[in-house]
Design an enzyme around this catalytic site. Structure first.
Site, short mmCIF file in Angstrom:
data_model
loop_
_atom_site.label_atom_id
_atom_site.label_comp_id
_atom_site.label_asym_id
_atom_site.label_seq_id
_atom_site.Cartn_x
_atom_site.Cartn_y
_atom_site.Cartn_z
N HIS A 231 0.80 -1.22 0.00
CA HIS A 231 0.00 0.00 0.00
C HIS A 231 0.84 1.28 0.00
O HIS A 231 0.61 2.18 -0.78
CB HIS A 231 -0.94 -0.01 1.20
CG HIS A 231 -1.89 1.14 1.24
ND1 HIS A 231 -1.64 2.29 1.95
CD2 HIS A 231 -3.09 1.32 0.65
CE1 HIS A 231 -2.64 3.13 1.79
NE2 HIS A 231 -3.54 2.57 1.02
N GLU A 271 -4.10 -4.06 9.45
CA GLU A 271 -4.31 -3.14 8.33
C GLU A 271 -3.25 -2.03 8.27
O GLU A 271 -3.57 -0.85 8.43
CB GLU A 271 -5.72 -2.53 8.39
CG GLU A 271 -6.82 -3.56 8.26
CD GLU A 271 -8.20 -2.92 8.15
OE1 GLU A 271 -8.32 -1.92 7.43
OE2 GLU A 271 -9.14 -3.44 8.78
N HIS A 273 -1.03 0.79 6.83
CA HIS A 273 -1.16 1.71 5.71
C HIS A 273 0.11 2.54 5.56
O HIS A 273 1.10 2.08 5.02
CB HIS A 273 -2.41 2.58 5.87
CG HIS A 273 -3.68 1.86 5.61
ND1 HIS A 273 -4.02 1.39 4.37
CD2 HIS A 273 -4.69 1.51 6.44
CE1 HIS A 273 -5.20 0.79 4.43
NE2 HIS A 273 -5.62 0.84 5.68
N GLU A 288 -4.46 0.77 10.79
CA GLU A 288 -5.81 1.35 10.79
C GLU A 288 -6.67 0.84 11.94
O GLU A 288 -7.65 1.48 12.33
CB GLU A 288 -6.51 1.09 9.45
CG GLU A 288 -7.74 1.94 9.25
CD GLU A 288 -8.31 1.88 7.85
OE1 GLU A 288 -9.41 2.44 7.65
OE2 GLU A 288 -7.67 1.28 6.96
#
Length: 297
Positions: A231, A271, A273, A288
């Site tokens: 990402h 998660e 990022h 996240e």
């Protein structure tokens, strides 16, 4: 990808699960600054764990990417209410509207001209904002390209990912545009960074890390896990970058000779990022689900 080499990986809770730490950067004050995208806040985290939160004027503005500006403040995009935000190290905030309605600003970086440059995802534009808040826009000659993350290149131009156009774009401060299609169809590039020599980017749909020279030569490095969904990416030095694997729950490292190493994060499905090099030389990733991860290489 070589197995995890058991570096020092620690996590710090900075928000509840609903806050959504997303973007992260090292500030000029020796602290880390984060966007809390779901709660409309900016957070400051010192290296010894002291946390401050600064609510923004619109809780639903969805702050996204954050970067240091040339004026000693932190600048960030507000993708939901289409504004560019600014916060000083003391927590004083301001924001500026983007001229084109519904632009969806996302990526932002300090340019070579003492201004900030940002992407407008929804309207195929690259924007420039001065530290006084004056905004100009450069419409791109491609449609439905979804410009995502932007970085200042070693050649004095701005380089950015075109997620739906499956390409890397280049824009000079004078407005000249270049387009570099990716070799892998449907790769969907997102994050991009400069290591001082070339640009590195991630292909979230293909599970690749890419490198593009300032002459436009592209090299792709496939990850062993095609579903890793890389990402964000940050350069640690020339020829060495670190990236987050949103789908793989890892932080990875790649070198110019194609060596890839992955480090599992302690909390499942965290998660990851945004990622940055911290003032302490470690890698810091925003999770996240409510935390940050520190990876000491």
């Amino acid at each position: 990808m070589s197995p995890a080499a058991t570096p020092s990986v620690t996590e710090i809770v900075v928000a509840d699960e609903d806050a959504g730490p997303y973007g992260i950067t090292a500030g000029p004050d020796g602290a880390l600054w984060l966007t809390l995208t779901h709660s409309g806040c900016i957070a400051r985290l010192t290296l010894d764990g002291e946390l401050s939160r600064f609510p923004l004027d619109a809780p639903g503005c969805r702050p996204a990417v954050i970067t240091p500006g040339p004026d000693g403040a932190l600048w960030f995009t507000r993708s939901q209410d289409h504004r560019i935000g600014r916060i000083t190290p003391r927590g004083e905030t301001a924001s500026f509207p983007v001229p084109t309605p519904g632009s969806g600003p996302f990526g932002i970086t300090a340019g070579p001209d003492d201004a900030l440059w940002f992407t407008a995802m929804n309207t195929d534009r690259i924007g420039r904002i001065t530290t006084d808040g004056e905004v100009t826009e450069h419409p791109l000659p491609v449609r439905d390209a979804f410009p995502s993350v932007i970085a200042a290149g070693p050649d004095g131009a701005l380089w950015f990912t075109l997620n739906r156009a499956n390409a890397i774009g280049r824009l000079t401060t004078g407005g000249d545009f270049g387009l570099y299609p990716l070799p892998t169809p449907g790769a969907a590039p997102v994050g991009i960074t400069s290591d001082g020599t070339a640009l590195w980017f991630v292909e979230i749909a293909a599970g690749h890390i890419g490198r593009i020279s300032v002459d436009g030569e592209i090299t792709e490095y496939p990850l062993p896990d095609p579903g890793a969904r890389p990402h964000a990416v940050v350069a640690a030095s020339a020829g060495e970058c670190w990236f987050t694997e949103w789908g793989g729950n890892r932080v990875g490292r790649v070198t110019a000779d194609g060596e890839i190493t992955g480090y599992d994060l302690p909390t499942p499905s965290s998660e990851p990022h945004g990622i940055t090099v911290g003032p302490d030389g470690a890698l810091w990733a925003a999770l996240e689900t409510g935390g940050v991860a520190r990876v000491a290489p």
